[in-house]
Design an enzyme around this catalytic site. Structure first.
Site, PDB file in Angstrom:
ATOM      1  N   HIS A   1       7.579  -7.425   6.118  1.00 17.32           N
ATOM      2  CA  HIS A   1       6.456  -7.695   5.218  1.00 17.32           C
ATOM      3  C   HIS A   1       6.938  -7.872   3.770  1.00 17.32           C
ATOM      4  O   HIS A   1       6.225  -7.566   2.830  1.00 17.32           O
ATOM      5  CB  HIS A   1       5.410  -6.569   5.328  1.00 17.32           C
TER       6      HIS A   1
ATOM      7  N   HIS B   1       9.742   2.783   2.134  1.00 16.26           N
ATOM      8  CA  HIS B   1      10.225   2.159   3.359  1.00 16.26           C
ATOM      9  C   HIS B   1      10.754   3.254   4.286  1.00 16.26           C
ATOM     10  O   HIS B   1      11.053   4.368   3.844  1.00 16.26           O
ATOM     11  CB  HIS B   1      11.330   1.156   3.038  1.00 16.26           C
TER      12      HIS B   1
ATOM     13  N   ASP C   1      13.956   0.231   0.307  1.00 15.19           N
ATOM     14  CA  ASP C   1      15.264   0.202   0.964  1.00 15.19           C
ATOM     15  C   ASP C   1      15.877  -1.164   0.693  1.00 15.19           C
ATOM     16  O   ASP C   1      15.507  -2.148   1.328  1.00 15.19           O
ATOM     17  CB  ASP C   1      15.106   0.441   2.462  1.00 15.19           C
TER      18      ASP C   1
ATOM     19  N   GLY D   1       2.173   0.133   5.429  1.00 22.10           N
ATOM     20  CA  GLY D   1       2.536  -1.024   4.599  1.00 22.10           C
ATOM     21  C   GLY D   1       2.484  -2.351   5.327  1.00 22.10           C
ATOM     22  O   GLY D   1       1.801  -3.278   4.883  1.00 22.10           O
TER      23      GLY D   1
ATOM     24  N   ASP E   1       4.655  -9.136   1.004  1.00 20.07           N
ATOM     25  CA  ASP E   1       3.698  -8.157   0.489  1.00 20.07           C
ATOM     26  C   ASP E   1       4.357  -7.242  -0.531  1.00 20.07           C
ATOM     27  O   ASP E   1       3.750  -6.873  -1.540  1.00 20.07           O
ATOM     28  CB  ASP E   1       3.112  -7.315   1.628  1.00 20.07           C
TER      29      ASP E   1
ATOM     30  N   ASP F   1       0.198  -2.001   1.636  1.00 21.15           N
ATOM     31  CA  ASP F   1       0.732  -2.508   0.361  1.00 21.15           C
ATOM     32  C   ASP F   1      -0.321  -3.358  -0.343  1.00 21.15           C
ATOM     33  O   ASP F   1      -0.505  -3.275  -1.556  1.00 21.15           O
ATOM     34  CB  ASP F   1       1.982  -3.363   0.587  1.00 21.15           C
TER      35      ASP F   1
ATOM     36  N   ARG G   1       5.224  -7.662  -8.206  1.00 21.05           N
ATOM     37  CA  ARG G   1       4.754  -8.654  -9.187  1.00 21.05           C
ATOM     38  C   ARG G   1       3.474  -8.179  -9.866  1.00 21.05           C
ATOM     39  O   ARG G   1       3.323  -8.277 -11.087  1.00 21.05           O
ATOM     40  CB  ARG G   1       4.518 -10.010  -8.510  1.00 21.05           C
TER      41      ARG G   1
END
Length: 134
Positions: A87, A8, A80, A55, A90, A60, A96
């Protein structure tokens, strides 16, 4: 090994510092990164990095696609935790996918150092045979 590097905005300096400190180890692997992060690391280290989109513009998800296709071995995603990300869905999906496909994931410098030192010692070599398990 294929390694993704993502950060980030407020964590990009940390990831550049990390990549600079460990560029000898990282140079032995195939590196992938989201747009600006990849540019910053390349400029600071001279490492060869395959860059995806930023991203928020799908980078991402591009890395997530590689994970879902068992084509990524490790992810360094310096997040962060104090700033809301537009986003965020995402980001959550990427984390996950790492859990679903057993991809080692570091979200901060402390964990990243441990993973990289484990990689250097061969503790992540089980990923080399991961495609045979699918």
């Amino acid at each position: 090994m294929k390694i993704a590097l993502i950060a980030h905005d407020r964590k990009k300096d940390d990831l550049v510092q990390f990549a600079t400190a460990y560029q000898d180890i990282l140079a032995q692997h195939d590196l992938y990164a989201t747009g600006t992060t990849g540019s910053r690391i390349q400029e600071a280290t001279g490492l060869t990095i395959t860059r995806f989109r930023s991203g928020p513009l799908g980078g991402d998800q591009q890395i997530g696609s590689m994970i879902a296709n068992n084509d990524m071995d490790m992810v360094f995603f310096f997040r962060d935790p104090l700033t809301a990300q537009p986003h965020e869905p995402d980001v959550t999906a990427l984390v996950r996918l790492c859990d679903v496909y057993h991809i080692p994931l570091a979200t901060n410098m402390g964990t990243a150092e441990i993973l990289l030192k484990g990689l250097q010692k061969g503790l992540v070599d089980w990923r080399l045979n991961a495609e045979r398990r699918q």
